[in-house]
Design a protein around this motif. Structure first.
Motif, short mmCIF file in Angstrom:
data_model
loop_
_atom_site.label_atom_id
_atom_site.label_comp_id
_atom_site.label_asym_id
_atom_site.label_seq_id
_atom_site.Cartn_x
_atom_site.Cartn_y
_atom_site.Cartn_z
N PHE A 150 0.89 -1.17 0.00
CA PHE A 150 0.00 0.00 0.00
C PHE A 150 0.92 1.22 0.00
N THR A 151 0.94 1.97 -1.09
CA THR A 151 1.84 3.12 -1.19
C THR A 151 1.05 4.42 -1.31
N HIS A 152 1.65 5.48 -0.80
CA HIS A 152 1.06 6.82 -0.89
C HIS A 152 1.21 7.36 -2.30
N GLY A 153 2.38 7.16 -2.90
CA GLY A 153 2.60 7.54 -4.29
C GLY A 153 3.10 8.95 -4.53
N ASP A 154 2.97 9.83 -3.53
CA ASP A 154 3.49 11.20 -3.66
C ASP A 154 3.88 11.70 -2.27
N LEU A 155 4.66 10.90 -1.56
CA LEU A 155 4.93 11.13 -0.14
C LEU A 155 6.04 12.17 0.04
N GLN A 156 5.81 13.36 -0.49
CA GLN A 156 6.75 14.45 -0.30
C GLN A 156 6.82 14.82 1.18
N ILE A 157 7.94 15.39 1.58
CA ILE A 157 8.12 15.78 2.97
C ILE A 157 7.03 16.76 3.41
N ALA A 158 6.50 17.55 2.49
CA ALA A 158 5.46 18.52 2.81
C ALA A 158 4.10 17.87 3.05
N HIS A 159 3.98 16.58 2.85
CA HIS A 159 2.70 15.89 3.00
C HIS A 159 2.58 15.14 4.32
N VAL A 160 3.61 15.18 5.16
CA VAL A 160 3.59 14.48 6.45
C VAL A 160 3.71 15.50 7.57
N PHE A 161 2.72 15.51 8.49
CA PHE A 161 2.68 16.47 9.58
C PHE A 161 2.92 15.77 10.92
N LEU A 162 3.67 16.44 11.79
CA LEU A 162 3.95 15.90 13.12
C LEU A 162 3.76 16.97 14.18
N ASP A 163 3.44 16.53 15.38
CA ASP A 163 3.45 17.36 16.57
C ASP A 163 4.47 16.74 17.51
N GLY A 164 5.64 17.36 17.61
CA GLY A 164 6.72 16.72 18.34
C GLY A 164 7.18 15.48 17.60
N ASN A 165 7.07 14.33 18.27
CA ASN A 165 7.49 13.08 17.65
C ASN A 165 6.29 12.21 17.25
N ALA A 166 5.12 12.81 17.15
CA ALA A 166 3.92 12.06 16.79
C ALA A 166 3.39 12.52 15.44
N VAL A 167 3.13 11.59 14.55
CA VAL A 167 2.55 11.92 13.25
C VAL A 167 1.08 12.28 13.44
N THR A 168 0.69 13.47 13.01
CA THR A 168 -0.69 13.94 13.18
C THR A 168 -1.51 13.85 11.91
N GLY A 169 -0.87 13.66 10.79
CA GLY A 169 -1.63 13.55 9.55
C GLY A 169 -0.75 13.40 8.33
N ILE A 170 -1.20 12.62 7.37
CA ILE A 170 -0.56 12.50 6.07
C ILE A 170 -1.61 12.89 5.03
#
Length: 248
Positions: A150-170
């Protein structure tokens, strides 16, 4: 709410921000269908879909910050990059979606696309033939059998959000589907190779660094003409052309 922000806009699609709502306008209904399906299946936080009225998809903003951008400095602790790697692994281990994604092109089709694009880059005078030739050899590492994930296909760094060390949204799942997992890892670390080790610490085993380097080359080579044609600049420091020079 006193203004509309144009996040990105070109002939294929546009994204606007109004307060905490993003309006994605895309004339390709299949691409929007793929995004909606992928967000419903992904085992990681994704934006809430507020409403859909083709060709517009309205989604809520996700909290947190990205770890940087292509061509800019990377931010976040090693633990944050590792957390992103762990989230990417979760996606790759999820049940396969029904669609073939951007990362799922066959080796035959991909080799033909790389060859045609390399010829066009040289013929158009965008890149010197020697650089293109060297990078094309680096690309060959990706032309091998791979097990679909299962791939995202456009997983640019700008598409992954974090709060501290926790991923909050892709975000931005329009290219998602079955594909080569290492394509996602390469896309996420494009231009930030110094963070690859931290990402892999969270991601775990099963990676091939030569293949990741190959995908860096492929993604950069295939993007340059499109970026130029749509008003972007791949020649900026740290962007696609610099990535190719670092690989040659």
């Amino acid at each position: 709410m006193d203004r509309v922000e144009v996040v990105v806009a070109h002939a294929e699609r546009a994204t606007l921000r109004v307060g905490d709502v993003f309006l994605k306008v895309d004339v390709d209904a299949d691409r929007v269908d793929a995004e909606v399906e992928a967000m419903s299946l992904a085992p990681v936080p994704t934006p809430e879909i507020l409403w859909r009225e083709p060709p517009v998809l309205a989604i809520a903003a996700v909290p947190g910050q990205t770890l940087g951008r292509l061509g800019g400095p990377s931010t976040g602790s090693p633990a944050a990059w590792a957390a992103a790697g762990a989230a990417i692994r979760q996606v790759h281990e999820a049940p396969l979606p029904s669609r073939l994604g951007r990362a799922g092109r066959s080796s035959t089709d991909l080799a033909a696309e790389i060859g045609a694009e390399c010829e066009a880059l040289v013929a158009g005078g965008l890149l010197p033939a020697e650089l293109v030739s060297r990078c094309r050899r680096v690309c060959e590492a990706v032309l091998r059998p791979w097990a679909p994930s299962f791939t995202h296909g456009d997983l640019q760094i700008a598409h992954v959000f974090l709060d501290g060390n926790a991923v909050t949204g892709i975000i931005d799942w329009s290219e998602a589907g079955r594909g080569d997992a290492l394509y996602d890892l390469a896309t996420f670390t494009l231009g930030h190779r110094d963070q690859l080790g931290h990402v892999l610490a969270g991601y775990g085993s099963g990676t091939d660094l030569d293949v990741i380097r190959g995908w860096w080359a492929v993604r950069s080579l295939l993007a340059i003409r499109w970026l130029v044609q749509h008003g972007f600049d791949p020649f900026l420091p740290g962007c696609e052309v610099d990535v190719l020079k670092s690989l040659a």
